[in-house]
Scaffold this motif. Sequence first.
Motif, PDB file in Angstrom:
ATOM      1  N   PRO A  39       0.712  -1.218   0.099  1.00 48.74           N
ATOM      2  CA  PRO A  39       0.165   0.467  -0.054  1.00 48.74           C
ATOM      3  C   PRO A  39       0.738   1.273   0.448  1.00 48.74           C
ATOM      4  O   PRO A  39       0.378   2.468   0.487  1.00 48.74           O
ATOM      5  N   ASP A  69      -7.178  -4.916   6.252  1.00 49.62           N
ATOM      6  CA  ASP A  69      -6.443  -5.264   7.779  1.00 49.62           C
ATOM      7  C   ASP A  69      -6.011  -3.956   8.289  1.00 49.62           C
ATOM      8  O   ASP A  69      -4.631  -3.854   8.158  1.00 49.62           O
ATOM      9  N   GLU A  81       8.686   3.009   7.057  1.00 44.59           N
ATOM     10  CA  GLU A  81       9.896   2.323   5.877  1.00 44.59           C
ATOM     11  C   GLU A  81       9.588   3.102   4.794  1.00 44.59           C
ATOM     12  O   GLU A  81      11.208   3.589   3.986  1.00 44.59           O
TER      13      GLU A  81
ATOM     14  N   MET B  22      -4.254  -3.853   1.224  1.00 39.87           N
ATOM     15  CA  MET B  22      -4.105  -4.857   1.996  1.00 39.87           C
ATOM     16  C   MET B  22      -3.023  -3.515   2.843  1.00 39.87           C
ATOM     17  O   MET B  22      -2.143  -2.989   2.196  1.00 39.87           O
ATOM     18  N   LEU B  23      -2.726  -3.569   4.239  1.00 38.44           N
ATOM     19  CA  LEU B  23      -1.888  -2.953   4.041  1.00 38.44           C
ATOM     20  C   LEU B  23      -1.009  -4.088   4.539  1.00 38.44           C
ATOM     21  O   LEU B  23       0.784  -3.361   4.686  1.00 38.44           O
ATOM     22  N   GLY B  24      -0.834  -5.518   4.207  1.00 37.81           N
ATOM     23  CA  GLY B  24      -0.122  -6.023   5.081  1.00 37.81           C
ATOM     24  C   GLY B  24       0.627  -6.769   5.929  1.00 37.81           C
ATOM     25  O   GLY B  24       0.053  -5.532   6.632  1.00 37.81           O
ATOM     26  N   ALA B  28       6.500  -7.703   6.532  1.00 42.98           N
ATOM     27  CA  ALA B  28       6.533  -6.901   4.730  1.00 42.98           C
ATOM     28  C   ALA B  28       7.335  -6.069   4.704  1.00 42.98           C
ATOM     29  O   ALA B  28       7.487  -5.098   5.015  1.00 42.98           O
ATOM     30  N   VAL B  29       7.048  -6.159   3.282  1.00 36.90           N
ATOM     31  CA  VAL B  29       8.463  -5.046   2.652  1.00 36.90           C
ATOM     32  C   VAL B  29       7.848  -4.600   1.244  1.00 36.90           C
ATOM     33  O   VAL B  29       6.973  -5.004   0.387  1.00 36.90           O
ATOM     34  N   ALA B  30       7.301  -3.398   1.382  1.00 34.50           N
ATOM     35  CA  ALA B  30       6.744  -2.458   0.933  1.00 34.50           C
ATOM     36  C   ALA B  30       7.634  -1.999  -0.659  1.00 34.50           C
ATOM     37  O   ALA B  30       6.993  -1.057  -1.397  1.00 34.50           O
ATOM     38  N   SER B 118       1.357  -9.141  -3.470  1.00 38.81           N
ATOM     39  CA  SER B 118       1.757  -8.174  -3.002  1.00 38.81           C
ATOM     40  C   SER B 118       1.025  -8.057  -1.417  1.00 38.81           C
ATOM     41  O   SER B 118       0.121  -8.835  -1.005  1.00 38.81           O
ATOM     42  N   PHE B 123       7.994  -9.872  -1.772  1.00 36.36           N
ATOM     43  CA  PHE B 123       7.099  -9.911  -2.848  1.00 36.36           C
ATOM     44  C   PHE B 123       7.837  -9.073  -3.573  1.00 36.36           C
ATOM     45  O   PHE B 123       8.372  -9.495  -4.958  1.00 36.36           O
ATOM     46  N   THR B 124       8.864  -7.601  -3.255  1.00 34.69           N
ATOM     47  CA  THR B 124       8.627  -6.845  -4.000  1.00 34.69           C
ATOM     48  C   THR B 124      10.002  -6.797  -4.223  1.00 34.69           C
ATOM     49  O   THR B 124      10.037  -7.209  -5.863  1.00 34.69           O
ATOM     50  N   ALA B 127       9.951  -9.238  -6.972  1.00 35.48           N
ATOM     51  CA  ALA B 127       9.259  -8.765  -8.720  1.00 35.48           C
ATOM     52  C   ALA B 127      10.508  -8.120  -8.987  1.00 35.48           C
ATOM     53  O   ALA B 127      10.307  -7.875 -10.591  1.00 35.48           O
TER      54      ALA B 127
END
Lengths: 91, 134
Positions: A39, A69, A81, B22-24, B28-30, B118, B123-124, B127
Amino acid sequence: MPDPLYRMARAEALRIVHLDSFIAVFHRDSGLTHLLAAPAPEIMATLGEAGLSRAALAARLAAEFELADLDDAALAERLDELVACGLVAAA
Amino acid sequence: MSEKGEHEGNRGPATTRRRALMLGATGAVAVVSIRPALAQTAASVAHCEIPVPDPGRAGSYIAADGSLVPPGTAGAFPPVGKPLKGEDVKVALSGGQLPGTTADQSRAYTNYIRRLQSGTSGFTCFASLQMPRG
């Protein structure tokens, strides 16, 4: 500790390219390119340059998206991050 | 005609369908950052890591098809001790084998990585390994 205000980096310092499921952001100030998956782009867009507290951001996201969520700890991590890579400033 | 335009603009709330987001999980890493000096070399992929499984499902075993199953499930493989390096994953995705694993184990872990979505840790990184370079 009071909830800090989170702001997106200056829009003119960013060059954004939309790829399929994520975006690539070139940040002129740092010379770094970042790949953002959801997101993160939605969080940046919602914060804008005016800035929001984390609580206000959560409320705005919940109003704008179908959040499956909504978890404050996860939102804090996503913000950390973005702050760590310089795309969002916390003050 | 501007009146008509305004009227149409007012339909907003009734017709807008909100997009799912989804905030995950925590862990998790975005965001993956690419440093300019490394951006043109294959070395940049070595800088990202993929935990197997996602920290949100720590302890789960990985079945041959890459799905996560309860610990101790027969035929499934234990979690990988340290997150896998992007470079090793890239080799495995193109038919190679992950270091320190048997062929079956390597295939199960690689299948897990292919199923990453994602919001899941790694995932990143996965990708970015798919992106053509140069």
